[in-house]
Write a protein that holds these residues in place. Structure first.
Motif, mmCIF file in Angstrom:
data_model
loop_
_atom_site.group_PDB
_atom_site.id
_atom_site.type_symbol
_atom_site.label_atom_id
_atom_site.label_comp_id
_atom_site.label_asym_id
_atom_site.label_seq_id
_atom_site.Cartn_x
_atom_site.Cartn_y
_atom_site.Cartn_z
ATOM 1 N N GLY A 73 -10.937 -5.996 -66.433
ATOM 2 C CA GLY A 73 -10.561 -6.797 -67.616
ATOM 3 C C GLY A 73 -9.134 -6.763 -66.811
ATOM 4 O O GLY A 73 -8.642 -7.243 -66.004
ATOM 5 N N GLY A 74 -8.691 -6.940 -67.825
ATOM 6 C CA GLY A 74 -6.981 -7.140 -67.831
ATOM 7 C C GLY A 74 -6.714 -7.950 -68.892
ATOM 8 O O GLY A 74 -4.830 -7.863 -68.913
ATOM 9 N N GLY A 75 -7.704 -8.818 -68.687
ATOM 10 C CA GLY A 75 -7.497 -10.526 -70.290
ATOM 11 C C GLY A 75 -6.846 -11.470 -69.521
ATOM 12 O O GLY A 75 -6.932 -11.635 -67.591
ATOM 13 N N THR A 76 -6.708 -12.919 -69.739
ATOM 14 C CA THR A 76 -6.577 -14.093 -68.842
ATOM 15 C C THR A 76 -5.318 -14.256 -68.132
ATOM 16 O O THR A 76 -6.431 -14.451 -67.217
ATOM 17 N N GLY A 77 -4.736 -13.726 -68.127
ATOM 18 C CA GLY A 77 -3.491 -13.827 -67.669
ATOM 19 C C GLY A 77 -3.925 -12.912 -66.002
ATOM 20 O O GLY A 77 -3.705 -13.643 -65.042
ATOM 21 N N ILE A 78 -4.650 -11.734 -66.322
ATOM 22 C CA ILE A 78 -4.594 -11.288 -64.977
ATOM 23 C C ILE A 78 -5.560 -12.138 -64.483
ATOM 24 O O ILE A 78 -5.939 -12.050 -62.612
ATOM 25 N N GLY A 79 -7.063 -12.596 -65.233
ATOM 26 C CA GLY A 79 -8.056 -13.193 -64.387
ATOM 27 C C GLY A 79 -7.137 -13.977 -63.633
ATOM 28 O O GLY A 79 -8.200 -14.615 -62.264
ATOM 29 N N VAL A 80 -6.026 -15.273 -64.034
ATOM 30 C CA VAL A 80 -5.952 -16.070 -63.199
ATOM 31 C C VAL A 80 -4.993 -15.420 -62.083
ATOM 32 O O VAL A 80 -5.095 -16.272 -60.936
ATOM 33 N N GLN A 81 -3.983 -14.605 -62.367
ATOM 34 C CA GLN A 81 -3.168 -13.992 -60.817
ATOM 35 C C GLN A 81 -4.019 -13.181 -59.884
ATOM 36 O O GLN A 81 -3.647 -13.369 -58.763
ATOM 37 N N ALA A 83 -7.719 -13.589 -59.076
ATOM 38 C CA ALA A 83 -7.773 -15.257 -58.655
ATOM 39 C C ALA A 83 -7.100 -16.307 -57.517
ATOM 40 O O ALA A 83 -7.850 -15.940 -56.360
ATOM 41 N N GLY A 84 -5.912 -16.152 -58.329
ATOM 42 C CA GLY A 84 -5.071 -16.777 -57.812
ATOM 43 C C GLY A 84 -4.829 -16.635 -56.186
ATOM 44 O O GLY A 84 -4.021 -17.410 -55.302
ATOM 45 N N GLU A 85 -4.558 -15.356 -56.673
ATOM 46 C CA GLU A 85 -3.815 -14.480 -55.371
ATOM 47 C C GLU A 85 -4.559 -13.845 -54.350
ATOM 48 O O GLU A 85 -4.590 -13.177 -53.130
ATOM 49 N N GLY A 86 -6.082 -14.539 -55.075
ATOM 50 C CA GLY A 86 -6.944 -13.845 -53.619
ATOM 51 C C GLY A 86 -7.872 -12.313 -53.524
ATOM 52 O O GLY A 86 -8.214 -11.573 -52.639
ATOM 53 N N LEU A 87 -7.135 -12.106 -54.456
ATOM 54 C CA LEU A 87 -7.382 -10.498 -54.088
ATOM 55 C C LEU A 87 -8.367 -9.939 -55.204
ATOM 56 O O LEU A 87 -9.410 -9.266 -55.355
ATOM 57 N N VAL A 88 -9.511 -10.866 -55.854
ATOM 58 C CA VAL A 88 -10.911 -10.667 -56.525
ATOM 59 C C VAL A 88 -11.838 -12.779 -56.195
ATOM 60 O O VAL A 88 -10.773 -12.955 -55.618
ATOM 61 N N MET A 245 -15.212 -18.689 -65.559
ATOM 62 C CA MET A 245 -15.584 -18.370 -64.541
ATOM 63 C C MET A 245 -14.115 -18.803 -63.811
ATOM 64 O O MET A 245 -14.671 -20.081 -63.894
ATOM 65 N N ASN A 246 -13.540 -18.392 -62.493
ATOM 66 C CA ASN A 246 -12.707 -19.583 -61.792
ATOM 67 C C ASN A 246 -12.870 -18.532 -60.200
ATOM 68 O O ASN A 246 -13.201 -17.369 -60.436
ATOM 69 N N THR A 247 -12.682 -19.424 -59.831
ATOM 70 C CA THR A 247 -12.429 -19.244 -58.208
ATOM 71 C C THR A 247 -11.357 -20.072 -57.544
ATOM 72 O O THR A 247 -11.271 -20.805 -57.884
ATOM 73 N N LYS A 248 -11.190 -19.179 -56.228
ATOM 74 C CA LYS A 248 -9.784 -19.780 -55.649
ATOM 75 C C LYS A 248 -10.941 -20.826 -54.591
ATOM 76 O O LYS A 248 -11.367 -20.523 -53.523
ATOM 77 N N GLY A 249 -10.631 -21.669 -54.886
ATOM 78 C CA GLY A 249 -11.398 -22.965 -53.565
ATOM 79 C C GLY A 249 -13.071 -22.880 -54.594
ATOM 80 O O GLY A 249 -13.299 -22.236 -55.091
#
Length: 280
Positions: A73-81, A83-88, A245-249
């Motif tokens: 989990g972690g919340g929406t902010g964590i999801g953006v961060q 995915a954006g940094e390629g950590l998930v 759901m969001n992916t980096k590219g």
């Protein structure tokens, strides 16, 4: 314009946005299709998404032991961060990405379910409903005692979410009309934590995803409408949002298969069982 017609507009706009975002071929993937894959998928972010992600992951991993899927989990902010940094591989959000987030991280969004966000109280509280105006006054701190809205003589204990939360975002924008929230509000980190907090405080009020509501808490009617999956579908309850759901590219082959599975008939069954409305 009738009240019902007016309230139907937000859901209609959401569905239209969904169609514009993901128009394309129908998804047709089953568990059998995962036989050809091996690898790992890391998922984090919005907590409302977790029941859907977990059930899909368990079905896939049970079918193919060569695939490992972890869900956090972690919340929406964590999801953006993350995915954006390629950590998930998939970062979940309970709101649409901002243009700044899309430009900064190169994220792509895959909306898959419609959810409602409801004000909730302790089941022992005799209050059953409030007007939207009363709810705004409660959360701003203008109304501080339950007896001012027909309840018992007891202080109202506010519970809220951090600003990065998608659940907070839709509640604040659509029900609180972007109004102030009293600094006395207790901040919790997830829908699960909100349920625990409200169910353990007889004088509480908070808000959470409709999909997380059970007998341990009581949803409040808003202007005479009870928040539920049914009222979200028929448009009479307007505090709704899309889950993404969001992916980096572009997603990898395995991650795309997971996303396609969420959009499949199996995925729709999982989404409904979790209390949400599949967009497909």
């Amino acid at each position: 314009m009738t009240l019902k017609t007016r309230l139907q507009i937000p859901l209609s706009l959401i569905v239209l946005s969904f169609i514009l975002l993901i128009s394309g071929p129908a998804w047709a993937i089953s568990l059998d299709d995962f036989d050809q894959y091996q690898g790992t998928i890391e998922i984090a972010g919005g907590t409302a998404h977790i029941p859907v992600m977990n059930e899909a992951a368990q079905r896939i991993m049970t079918r193919n032991s060569g695939i490992r899927i972890s869900v956090a989990g972690g919340g929406t902010g964590i999801g953006v961060q993350k995915a954006g940094e390629g950590l998930v591989d998939i970062g979940n959000t309970g709101r649409a990405l901002s243009q700044e987030e899309i430009n900064r991280f190169g994220l792509k969004s895959f909306p898959f379910a419609i959810d409602g966000v409801a004000p909730v109280i302790h089941p022992s509280n005799p209050v059953s409903g409030l007007s939207a105006e009363q709810i705004r006054a409660v959360f701003s701190g203008e109304i501080t005692n339950w007896k001012e809205v027909g309840g018992r003589d007891a202080r109202i204990n506010l519970y809220g979410r951090e600003e990065a939360s998608g659940t907070h975002d839709v509640f604040w924008k659509r029900l609180l009309d972007r109004g102030d929230i009293a600094l006395t509000a207790n901040i919790v980190q997830s829908n699960g934590a909100m349920k625990v907090a409200v169910s353990n405080d007889a004088n509480s009020i908070g808000y959470m995803s409709i999909g997380h509501i059970d007998d341990s808490i009581k949803p409040l009617e808003v202007d005479g409408v009870l928040p539920s999956q049914e009222t979200a579908i028929d448009g009479s309850y307007s505090v709704v949002r899309l889950l993404y759901m969001n992916t980096k590219g572009d997603p990898s082959t395995l991650v795309k298969a997971f996303i396609d599975y969420i959009y499949s008939d199996d995925g729709a069954e999982i989404i409904r069982a979790a209390g949400y409305i599949p967009t497909k």
